[in-house]
Enzyme design. Structure first.
Site, PDB file in Angstrom:
ATOM      1  N   PRO A  30       0.803  -1.234   0.000  1.00 44.17           N
ATOM      2  CA  PRO A  30       0.000   0.000   0.000  1.00 44.17           C
ATOM      3  C   PRO A  30       0.831   1.278   0.000  1.00 44.17           C
ATOM      4  O   PRO A  30       0.348   2.325  -0.445  1.00 44.17           O
ATOM      5  CB  PRO A  30      -0.806  -0.122   1.303  1.00 44.17           C
ATOM      6  CG  PRO A  30      -0.905  -1.584   1.566  1.00 44.17           C
ATOM      7  CD  PRO A  30       0.395  -2.136   1.105  1.00 44.17           C
ATOM      8  N   CYS A  31       2.079   1.218   0.482  1.00 48.68           N
ATOM      9  CA  CYS A  31       2.916   2.417   0.534  1.00 48.68           C
ATOM     10  C   CYS A  31       3.576   2.706  -0.809  1.00 48.68           C
ATOM     11  O   CYS A  31       4.224   3.750  -0.956  1.00 48.68           O
ATOM     12  CB  CYS A  31       3.996   2.272   1.597  1.00 48.68           C
ATOM     13  SG  CYS A  31       5.006   0.799   1.427  1.00 48.68           S
ATOM     14  N   ASP A  32       3.429   1.816  -1.796  1.00 49.55           N
ATOM     15  CA  ASP A  32       4.077   1.993  -3.086  1.00 49.55           C
ATOM     16  C   ASP A  32       3.154   2.725  -4.054  1.00 49.55           C
ATOM     17  O   ASP A  32       1.986   2.359  -4.213  1.00 49.55           O
ATOM     18  CB  ASP A  32       4.482   0.639  -3.678  1.00 49.55           C
ATOM     19  CG  ASP A  32       5.367   0.802  -4.909  1.00 49.55           C
ATOM     20  OD1 ASP A  32       4.810   1.072  -5.996  1.00 49.55           O
ATOM     21  OD2 ASP A  32       6.584   0.679  -4.779  1.00 49.55           O
TER      22      ASP A  32
END
Lengths: 167, 156
Positions: free
Chosen positions: B107-109
């Site tokens: 999700p942080c990408d």
């Protein structure tokens, strides 16, 4: 001039601060440096300075090296002497108290271990601490003191499964 | 130097990043804007390396989330997919070259979050915001590479 670089956490400081002090600086100089980084404590208030995960309070007038604070050391500054911790899991609660310089990693180890909820190795690897009533899961390096402020020297966690991305 | 690079260089001098380096969780290798190469340490596994390098694209940092790909330090090129880290379940899902050989399924990408709006509710602690710094992404990578699910490189 040789310098000592320290990782400092403290009351009201949500992030780890990296401070540089002269080698001959005292613990009191460290406190002043922490105030410049957001430490929430007025001059003259009783402050406790401890090395990470240790109980012994440092003498404010002692030189850092005499106090056992080495270069790249980790310290905590707080007005609470101890933090009362409650962890909830599956309808049960466990209680303990720790110095404010205790890492979330150490509190987690207690909560997962035989004096806490005594999870199996497999289950323990898949659980972590989450602040009660929030989605915040503090990093394991966080000192629990940075999560509380006087007069509230207590902290409540839920032990929850780690978040795994599916699809 | 643009504002995005200036903010990034400030962040890597701050306590959170420096603390992770001091604990040998990660180490900065190079910055060649908008890219930075950072190595993240991995748990010992048969045939596995001590660390994996990742090249981050930090364009518009921190307003936009980073995107990262495993990187070959010796060849200064994308890491052969057979040497990507893998695991039994969630580590394998995160490092999936069949999905995208230039990003990590997290999700942080920046590339991965596109089309996965549900992740914002399901994994709020992994969602990037402009208040974050690179240690958000690095902590997630470090947790994966040191989890019991991680088994080593795909080829082992």
């Amino acid at each position: 001039m040789a310098e000592t670089r320290l990782f400092v956490q403290g009351e009201g400081m949500r992030d780890i601060a990296l401070v540089s002090l002269p080698e001959e600086a005292t613990v009191r100089d460290l406190v002043d440096a922490a105030r410049a980084q957001g430490l929430r404590a007025d001059d003259g208030e009783d402050l406790i300075v401890t090395i990470e995960n240790r109980d012994e309070e440092l003498d404010l007038d002692a030189p850092l090296r005499m106090a056992g604070v080495a270069d790249r050391g980790r310290v905590h500054v707080h007005r609470c002497k101890r933090v009362a911790v409650t962890v909830s899991f599956n309808g049960e609660q466990k209680f303990n108290d720790f110095p404010p310089s205790t890492t979330v990693k150490r509190v987690t180890k207690w909560a997962l271990g035989k004096d806490g909820f005594d999870l199996s190795d497999t289950d323990a690897a898949d659980h972590l601490l989450q602040l009660l009533g929030s989605a915040e899961r503090p990093d394991e390096d966080t000192h629990i003191g940075s999560l509380v402020e006087i007069p509230e020297c207590s902290l409540r966690f839920d032990l929850v499964p780690k978040s795994r991305v599916e699809g | 130097m643009g504002p995005d690079e200036r903010v990034f260089r400030t962040h890597i001098e701050r306590g959170s990043f420096q603390s992770g380096e001091a604990r040998r969780r990660w180490r900065l290798v190079s910055v060649d804007w908008p890219h930075a190469v950072i190595c993240v340490s991995a748990a010992p596994r048969d045939g596995g390396p001590e660390e994996y390098a990742f090249r981050f694209d930090l364009s518009d940092y921190p307003q936009s989330s980073p995107t990262a790909q495993p990187w070959d330090l010796e060849l200064n090129s994308p890491l052969d997919t057979e040497r990507w880290p893998t695991g039994a379940s969630h580590v394998q899902r995160a490092f999936n070259p069949a999905w995208n050989a230039r990003a990590i399924y997290l999700p942080c990408d920046r590339r991965a979050i596109a089309g996965h709006d549900a992740w914002r509710m399901q994994h709020p602690q992994m969602i990037w915001s402009s208040d974050n710094d690179i240690t958000l992404y690095l902590r997630i990578l470090h947790e994966l590479l040191n989890s019991s699910d991680y088994t080593g490189p795909r080829s082992s």
